[in-house]
Structures are given as structure tokens and as C-alpha cells.
Write a protein that holds these residues in place. Structure first.
Motif, mmCIF file in Angstrom:
data_model
loop_
_atom_site.group_PDB
_atom_site.id
_atom_site.type_symbol
_atom_site.label_atom_id
_atom_site.label_comp_id
_atom_site.label_asym_id
_atom_site.label_seq_id
_atom_site.Cartn_x
_atom_site.Cartn_y
_atom_site.Cartn_z
ATOM 1 N N LYS B 172 20.442 -44.581 -21.631
ATOM 2 C CA LYS B 172 20.226 -44.885 -23.055
ATOM 3 C C LYS B 172 20.443 -46.374 -23.357
ATOM 4 O O LYS B 172 21.129 -46.738 -24.318
ATOM 5 C CB LYS B 172 21.159 -44.042 -23.927
ATOM 6 N N PRO B 174 18.712 -49.583 -24.686
ATOM 7 C CA PRO B 174 17.457 -49.956 -25.355
ATOM 8 C C PRO B 174 16.736 -51.057 -24.565
ATOM 9 O O PRO B 174 17.354 -52.055 -24.196
ATOM 10 C CB PRO B 174 17.910 -50.476 -26.721
ATOM 11 N N HIS B 176 14.920 -53.875 -24.610
ATOM 12 C CA HIS B 176 14.382 -55.051 -25.271
ATOM 13 C C HIS B 176 14.056 -56.096 -24.210
ATOM 14 O O HIS B 176 14.644 -56.119 -23.149
ATOM 15 C CB HIS B 176 15.429 -55.652 -26.212
ATOM 16 N N ASP B 177 13.165 -56.972 -24.542
ATOM 17 C CA ASP B 177 12.875 -58.114 -23.675
ATOM 18 C C ASP B 177 12.595 -57.717 -22.236
ATOM 19 O O ASP B 177 12.939 -58.429 -21.298
ATOM 20 C CB ASP B 177 14.039 -59.120 -23.658
ATOM 21 N N GLY B 183 16.063 -61.089 -20.022
ATOM 22 C CA GLY B 183 16.139 -59.774 -20.650
ATOM 23 C C GLY B 183 16.432 -58.692 -19.622
ATOM 24 O O GLY B 183 17.309 -57.850 -19.811
ATOM 25 N N TYR B 186 19.940 -58.872 -18.365
ATOM 26 C CA TYR B 186 20.890 -58.320 -19.326
ATOM 27 C C TYR B 186 20.875 -56.790 -19.299
ATOM 28 O O TYR B 186 21.925 -56.143 -19.316
ATOM 29 C CB TYR B 186 20.555 -58.861 -20.721
ATOM 30 N N GLN B 190 24.022 -54.259 -18.131
ATOM 31 C CA GLN B 190 24.532 -53.086 -18.849
ATOM 32 C C GLN B 190 24.477 -51.856 -17.954
ATOM 33 O O GLN B 190 25.405 -51.051 -17.905
ATOM 34 C CB GLN B 190 23.704 -52.831 -20.114
ATOM 35 N N LEU B 193 27.306 -51.877 -15.377
ATOM 36 C CA LEU B 193 28.597 -51.429 -15.915
ATOM 37 C C LEU B 193 28.618 -49.923 -16.137
ATOM 38 O O LEU B 193 29.612 -49.249 -15.872
ATOM 39 C CB LEU B 193 28.912 -52.151 -17.223
ATOM 40 N N LYS B 194 27.500 -49.396 -16.616
ATOM 41 C CA LYS B 194 27.464 -47.957 -16.884
ATOM 42 C C LYS B 194 27.516 -47.145 -15.586
ATOM 43 O O LYS B 194 28.174 -46.106 -15.530
ATOM 44 C CB LYS B 194 26.226 -47.607 -17.714
ATOM 45 N N SER B 197 31.022 -47.208 -14.236
ATOM 46 C CA SER B 197 31.908 -46.313 -14.973
ATOM 47 C C SER B 197 31.672 -44.855 -14.590
ATOM 48 O O SER B 197 32.607 -44.080 -14.451
ATOM 49 C CB SER B 197 31.691 -46.553 -16.464
#
Lengths: 641, 220
Positions: B172, B174, B176-177, B183, B186, B190, B193-194, B197
Motif C-alpha cells: 500500500k 502510493p 507517485h513519481d 521517485g 523513495y 519505503q 523499511l516495510k 519490519s
């Protein structure tokens, strides 16, 4: 040539939708965005714990949800929940104090951490952003007002609204010159005596014209009344020193910040703003409260003294400012409704009085002026259309025409004045200046009778407006006789209520099967949510219908109707109470929207709502479904559909 | 001896880069600086295609540090009309662009000895290594993590190919870019990191686990 920073732009795109960032200039916000730390936090993990030293950052929720907890002994009490766009961890940072609450994720979350240095930059360079941050921060420490709004419910945008609407915040404060003061050699008792005789809550201790300390009522309460210190001791023993000083010309916002920052209630004003120059005045927290202009009784007095329509218009404007202030301060909505309606009513009474005086001769018979629709329900907060009607006493047939003409002429004068004051003409011409709505009591009785016994769609529509009437001016017996007649008609034709019920359900519940908001399909407001007809009207219609079925007379407000119904149907207490709660939240929200956008607040653009706002709105819809279900069963409506 | 001579022929920035690997780097996940990066290229053929832009962002202790990020556009001799529609970078554009050698220098300065992370990192590494080779420089020395491979370390993941789009949807994030280097970097950060975890929820994760079984099978 442009240096590109795609990631910072992406973060900028998010932040710019939320206060205080929406108040920043693009370059400034981009600069902040470029310094953000994006933090991914798993579910059920702490961002910080109560009593820890503050981190170097405050946080904005990008996605997910954060719970703020207060630990009391072994219990963890959820104090607040932060959703998309919400800010937390600010107070400790500003005050450089330990965290008063723990922050823990309630689902996996992404946070933007913004450093304390950037925070200071924001505070120093942008007045509106500063005001917002201070508001966030002060609601955190004071936890004021109603539990459902807790400083956050739809509140964010409005705090910023204030500065735009020039309510004092950037105005300079009027402080008290020549404050009550004394020298440092007197005793506490003497100081208290001075305070008593001068009827003040504080006294300044001055040496060579410079303020060196202050004693307030609180000091006397905390330090003296508790017996800790003798009243014969020198005042220097209990005075707060040094004092916090400021220069003349300080703005309300700045004064508030200074008081919050230092946890004080009084600011000394000195010549150059430092404690080393001559004292020229004192500013108390109370002065600021008064400055917010929240004194409706003054307004009503002023209104009663008004001698011309120009001053009415001026007072109406002031009432609008009052409304803004009330909404901003989260004053309970029933109180706001009461005050504003009172002012609306008195304005109308004055307008009618002036008009009667202008007529060539006195009214030939008694008459009554009714407010209809939202004003009739006393729910007209934003200035909307005027809906009104006039009833005059029965006259002989040959005199009817001339009497009606007299009252139409009078009504035209009145509606024109109301228009001048700020109430638009009703586009559907539901005004007393329309011959149809300016009739004798018998004609009116027949009219209602006809609507009740031949409930066409149009008749029902009329009923929804005309049944919410309240007496504004004139003879009460006329209204009472009309009300009695209406209930008699309904009693003889109960099926009318079923038709009214059917009408109350014509607006489907606000959410679709998939829990999506139902939005307008086309037209000017395509894809917007119609707060009035989808959320407020169903509650208003249901209250009217059930109240009518109980023959409740002369109660036209939605909240009072539900309150009456709770008395009459205690078994449905929870449902009706939830309708009241929803109604309060929705009308407050609509008013905020309207004030913010300078319109009726009727249509909501869902794209501008945060996730949490949507959830809160959805929460208000549950009672709508429930009350519609009740109508459905009670009036067998499924068979009529 | 040969390597010594070679070393002397190299530009300063390359020597500085190599020197950064001399001290032992920390081997704790929380203390490691990860650089998540992505390249946009003129095509998929490392031998003939060129890097158009590099985007990178540092991740440390579960924080994505926007202030510690990198975005650069490279002047082109070679230009492939067909891929413009994917990355949107024109030969002449209004963006500030640097030469390939300057870009590599800045990139190496930025990454230092950090652990490199990318989605299907094999391709990006190959593009950068090929560019380095054109400058007569050696290969990247950094440890590397492929988020595509990392994802498969989760329980019950079949051994198949997961695109960045598929994983962003699964987590999930989003999108973008998409298809700009910064983009995508980035998004990948994310994602990184997910996934970490998620793995931590399943089992204890040690630093060395990050690299085990990493087959640099990229989008080649």
C-alpha cells in the motif's frame, strides 16, 4: 536551470494540505520538506514515552494512526488519536519539557519528523502558522471544551481562518495603563488590601518605576491561604520575579504566546519591552478573553437601542464576527444557536418596528410575523435566505382586499430591510410580501388544512417549510389558534404523517452500501457531498414528523424537538440523543465550512477532507440510518414506496 | 603491483571512495547507513545504453532522511527516443544536467561505504559499473541488497519475480513519481523499511541475514 528534488516535492505536496504548513510560502515549505525525516513505525510501537525528554523533532502523521496515552499508575488512558495530517509531540518541544503523554502507533504508520530548528523558523517567520501551532499546543495542555471536538474536530482550518477574518489577533492589545502597584517594602497583607480596594486580581511590585515582581490572586491562594507563608511577611517573599515584559503594540497572538510560553497570566508592558525600563501598563489573560469580543449581551443591548436600519446591518456584521469567534473557541453549539437566533429575532423585530412606523397609518387589525424554515427552527447561523409569513386577524369580506394590501405593503418594507441587513430574498418567494403568504388566520387555516388533506408532493414540500414556524412579532393568540387547527387537521387525517414520513426518507442515507459517501451526480456541485440535504435535513425532517405525531406544540428547533421526544419516548432515548449529537456536530461543521468559504457551507468537497474528518462525518451518519429505519417501521413506509 | 600502479592513475574521488572501505563498517542494522537508489536509463542494454539520472536517499535506523538524498540528471550523447515516454527525460530539457563523470563522482561521494539498496539491483549495478568501466575505474565495492530478493525472505513467498509496482501495491505504498529515479528510490526506501519490519515480525533479523542468498539476478 532547475535543481530538482523530487522527493522533497512529494513531501511538500502532502504537507501543503495541512495546517500550519498551508500557511507557509512555497519556498519555505519546500525547504522544510527537504529536511524531513520519513519514519516508518510498526504497529504498537512507541514514538516517545511519557516523561521522556523531548526528541529533536515533532511529528506529522503521513499515514496510519497514533494514539496519545496518559499513564496513570498502571492504566494507559487514550487521550487523543492522531490521523493523517495531524501533528503531535509539539508541546514538549516548545516548552523544552518532558513529554506529558506517550505516543504509540495504533497501526503501522509513516511519520514525517520535523526538527526543532525548522519549527523555530516557522514560528519566527509566519504569523498564521505560529498561531496555529500555538493553538495546537495550547489545546494539548489545557484540553478545553467539549469532548467531541477536543480541539481538533474539523478545527484545524479554522484556527488559521481567524487571522484572515481580522478578529483582533493581529490587532494590538489594549492594556491597562497605570496598573496597581506598590513598593517592595510592604507586607503581604497590605498588598492584599490594596488589591481589594482597587478591585484588581494582581499587583505589581515596582522599584524606581521598573517592575520587579508581581503578585496575583493565585499567589495569595496557593501561598497564603494554604498557611505556608504568613500574611505579615514581606511581599517579596511571595512575588513572582522577574516579571515577563513586553513592549507596547504587542499583538493578541503574541501576548497569548508569551503567556503560554511562560505559563503566566499577566504581562508587564514596559517602555522598551525589557524589565529594565519604565513600567507603562499591564495586560492580563482576562483582557485578551474580553478582547475576543464575546459579549452578546452588549450586542443585544446595542441592538435594542438601534434607531435605524444601518445600525441593524452593522450589528448583524458584528454578530457574524461573534459567531466566528464562538465557533473557533468551540463554544457549545446549543449556546451558539440560542445567542445567534436571539440576535436574528431581535433584528427582525426591529426591522418590523421600523417598517410599521413608516406606514401611513397603524395596522388596521392585529397581525403576526412568523419566521419559517431554518430561522423558524432557530437554526440559522450563517446568513441564508429569509423565509417568512404574515397572519392577520379575520376581517369582513369587503375589507379583506384592502387589509391584505396594507400588510403586503408592510411586508415589502420589512423584507427589503431584512435584505439590506443581510438576509437574501427567498428565491422561491416564500416571504410575507408574496400575497399567498400574507393572509388572514382563516385563510391560513384553510391553507394548512388543504396541505394536510391533499398531500401532493408540493404540499408536503410546503409543509416542511411552513411547519417550522416561530413567532417573531405580534399577536400570540393568532399563532396558537393556527397550531391548534393544524393538530386538529392532522388528527382527522393521520395518513398525512405517512406522507410526511415518505418525504423524510426521500433523501437516501448519506453512505452507499460500500460505505462510500454519496455525492452529487451532476450539476454545479458534481462530486461534492450535500451536507444539508443528505445529513442535516433527514435529522430535521424526522424530528418534525415525530414531534407532529405527538402533537408537540410551539417547539420548532430540531434539538428541542428531540429533547421533547426523549421525554415522551424514554425507550428511544439513546437514538434521539445520538440524533442530537450528530445534529450538533453537523451544524457546527456546516457553519465552519460556510464561514471558511464565505458561503452556505452546504456542499463539502470530499477531496479536501482528511481521513479522520471523513471518519468523523461517517460517525454522524449512523444515527441518520437509525432514525430513518425507525420512521420506516413506524409509518409503514416500505409499503408506500 | 599492477593494482598499485592502476591506483595511481585513478582520479582522486575514486581513491577517496576506496579509502572509505578501509575502516570496518558497523554491522548493526540500526547503525548502518543504507542508500536506496534507482537509475533511469536510455534502455535495458548495459553495454550500449546510458544512465539518464540517478536518484538516491539515505535510510538509517528506520528513518528515511530526505535531507540526505541525491538526485542528478546526466547529459547525453546517446539518446533513445523510445524510452522517453517511460522516464520523461528529454535530451535537452530544463533540468540542470551534469556530465557522466561528474555524476559518478558525486554519486560515489554520496554513497561512500554505505549498503546499497535497490529494487532488482542487478541492473542498476550493471549500469553504474559499466559507466565506471568506461572511465577506467573499478566496480562498486559496496554491500548490496535487492528489495526483490529481500521480499522473498518472507515466509510463504514463492520464488518468482516481483516488480516494484506489484510490491508497492502489496504494501500500500502510493506510487507517485514512478519512473523518475528519485521517485522510485523513495518508493523503494519505503518498501525496504516495510519489508524489514515484516521480516522482523516473523523472526529476529541480524545484519548478516540481509545479505545471505542474495543472488544479483536483476531485470536483465
Amino acid at each position: 536551470m532547475i535543481m530538482k528534488n523530487t522527493i522533497a516535492e512529494r513531501i511538500y505536496d502532502f504537507l501543503k494540505n495541512f495546517p500550519p504548513f498551508d500557511a507557509l510560502k512555497k519556498e519555505q515549505l519546500l525547504k522544510i520538506a527537504a529536511q524531513v525525516k520519513v519514519i516508518y513505525v510498526e504497529n504498537e510501537s512507541f514514538i516517545f514515552k511519557q516523561e521522556e525528554k523531548p526528541n529533536a523533532n515533532f511529528y506529522v502523521v503521513k499515514e496510519g494512526a497514533i494514539g496519545l496515552f496518559r499513564s496513570v499508575e498502571k492504566d494507559n488512558i487514550l487521550v487523543d488519536k492522531c490521523d493523517e495530517g495531524d501533528i503531535f509531540g509539539l508541546r514538549a518541544l516548545i516548552q523544552n519539557d518532558i513529554y506529558a503523554l506517550s505516543a504509540k502507533t495504533k497501526e503501522e504508520s509513516i511519520l514525517y519528523a520535523i526538527s526543532v530548528e525548522l519549527l523555530h523558523e516557522i514560528i519566527e517567520t509566519n504569523e498564521r502558522a505560529k498561531k496555529f501551532l500555538i493553538a495546537c499546543y495550547s489545546t494539548n495542555i489545557k484540553s478545553p471544551y467539549a469532548k467531541n471536538s477536543k480541539g481538533q474536530l474539523f478545527a484545524n482550518e479554522d484556527v488559521l481562518q481567524l487571522n484572515k477574518s481580522n478578529i483582533n489577533d493581529i490587532q494590538t492589545v489594549n492594556f491597562h495603563k497605570n496598573p496597581v502597584s506598590c513598593t517592595k517594602n510592604i507586607s503581604i497583607k497590605e498588598a492584599a488590601q490594596i488589591m481589594c480596594s482597587k478591585r484588581v486580581g494582581s499587583i505589581l511590585i515596582v522599584e524606581k518605576n521598573k517592575p520587579i515582581g508581581i503578585i496575583t490572586d493565585k499567589d495569595l491562594r496557593v501561598k497564603i491561604a494554604t498557611g505556608k507563608i504568613s500574611i505579615n511577611d514581606k511581599i517579596t517573599k511571595i512575588m513572582s520575579s522577574p516579571v515577563i515584559t513586553s513592549q507596547e503594540g504587542i499583538s493578541v497572538a503574541e501576548a497569548q504566546i508569551a503567556m503560554l510560553k511562560h505559563k503566566i497570566t499577566h504581562l508587564c508592558i514596559t517602555k522598551d519591552g525589557t524589565p529594565n525600563s519604565n513600567l507603562i501598563g499591564i495586560l492580563s489573560e482576562h483582557d485578551i478573553v474580553v478582547l475576543h469580543g464575546n459579549n452578546p449581551s452588549v450586542l443585544v443591548k446595542e441592538l435594542k437601542r438601534a434607531t435605524n436600519v444601518n445600525s441593524l446591518r452593522y450589528i448583524k456584521e458584528k454578530a457574524n464576527n461573534l459567531l466566528k469567534g464562538y465557533i473557533e473557541q468551540d463554544i457549545p453549539i446549543s449556546f451558539i444557536l440560542k445567542i445567534i437566533s436571539e440576535i436574528n429575532d431581535v433584528l427582525a423585530v426591529k426591522a418590523i418596528g421600523f417598517s410599521v412606523d413608516e406606514m401611513p397609518f397603524k395596522p388596521p387589525v392585529k397581525f403576526t410575523w412568523l419566521a419559517l424554515g431554518s430561522q423558524g427552527r432557530h437554526e440559522q447561523l450563517l446568513v441564508t435566505d429569509q423565509d417568512n409569513a404574515l397572519i392577520f386577524e379575520n376581517v369582513s369580506k369587503e375589507n379583506y382586499k384592502s387589509t391584505q394590501l396594507y400588510f403586503i405593503k408592510l411586508a415589502k418594507k420589512i423584507t427589503k430591510k431584512l435584505h439590506f441587513i443581510g438576509y437574501d430574498y427567498c428565491p422561491a418567494k416564500m416571504m410575507a410580501s408574496n400575497p399567498n403568504w400574507c393572509q388572514s388566520i382563516s385563510v391560513w387555516k384553510n391553507q394548512f388544512n388543504k396541505w394536510i388533506t391533499t398531500p401532493t408532493d408540493e404540499a408536503i414540500m410546503m409543509c416542511t417549510i411552513f411547519f417550522d414556524y416561530s413567532l417573531i412579532y405580534g399577536d400570540k393568540t393568532l399563532v396558537d389558534s393556527l397550531s391548534d387547527n393544524i393538530f386538529k387537521s392532522i388528527g382527522g387525517f393521520e395518513v398525512f404523517l405517512n406522507f410526511l414520513g415518505k418525504n423524510a426518507l426521500k433523501n437516501p442515507p448519506p453512505l452507499s452500501f460500500f460505505r462510500q459517501f454519496l455525492v452529487e451526480q451532476d450539476g454545479k456541485h458534481k462530486d461534492q457531498f450535500d451536507l444539508k440535504s443528505r445529513a442535516l435535513m433527514p435529522l430535521i425532517d424526522a424530528a418534525r414528523l415525530i414531534a407532529l405525531s405527538h402533537h408537540i406544540k410551539n417547539v420548532s428547533g430540531t434539538i428541542s424537538r428531540y429533547e421533547k421526544l426523549i421525554e415522551l419516548e424514554p425507550k428511544n432515548k439513546d437514538l434521539y440523543q445520538s440524533c442530537i449529537d450528530s445534529f450538533k456536530i453537523l451544524i457546527r461543521y456546516r457553519t465552519k465550512q460556510g464561514l471558511k468559504n464565505g458561503n452556505s457551507g452546504r456542499f463539502v468537497n470530499l477531496a479536501y477532507l482528511s481521513k479522520s474528518e471523513k471518519l468523523k462525518l461517517k460517525g454522524c451518519f449512523k444515527p441518520i440510518n437509525a432514525i430513518q429505519e425507525l420512521l420506516n417501521i413506524r409509518y409503514n413506509l416500505s409499503q408506500m414506496m | 603491483m599492477i593494482s598499485f600502479l592502476k591506483r595511481n592513475n585513478k582520479p582522486d574521488f575514486w581513491i577517496k571512495y576506496l579509502d572509505k572501505f578501509k575502516p570496518k563498517s558497523p554491522n548493526k542494522i540500526s547503525k548502518t547507513r543504507f542508500v536506496v537508489f534507482d537509475t533511469e536509463t536510455t534502455g535495458l542494454e548495459p553495454a550500449t545504453d546510458r544512465i539518464l539520472s540517478i536518484g538516491a536517499i539515505a535510510v538509517k535506523n528506520n528513518n528515511i532522511l530526505v535531507a540526505d538524498s541525491f538526485e542528478i540528471y546526466i547529459k547525453q550523447e546517446k539518446f533513445n527516443r523510445d524510452t522517453v515516454k517511460i522516464h520523461g527525460i528529454l535530451k535537452q530539457g530544463h533540468l540542470k544536467k551534469t556530465t557522466e563523470i561528474e555524476a559518478l563522482e558525486m554519486f560515489l561521494n554520496f554513497i561512500g561505504n554505505s549498503v546499497l539498496v535497490a529494487h532488482h539491483i542487478g541492473f542498476d549495478l550493471k549500469m553504474i559499473n559499466t559507466a565506471l568501466k568506461r572511465m577506467n575505474l573499478g566496480r562498486l565495492k559496496n554491500k548490496t541488497i535487492d528489495t526483490g530478493v529481500l521480499y522473498k525472505k518472507l515466509n510463504d513467498k514463492e520464488n518468482k519475480h516481483f516488480s516494484l509496482d506489484v510490491l508497492c501495491d502489496a504494501f500500500k505504498i502510493p506510487k507517485h513519481d514512478r519512473h523518475t529515479a528519485a521517485g522510485d528510490a523513495y518508493l523503494t526506501a519505503q518498501l525496504f523499511l516495510k519489508i524489514l519490519s515484516k521480516i522482523k515480525q516473523e523472526r529476529t533479523l541480524h545484519y548478516s541475514d540481509l545479505f545471505r542468498n542474495s543472488e544479483n539476478k536483476g531485470l536483465l
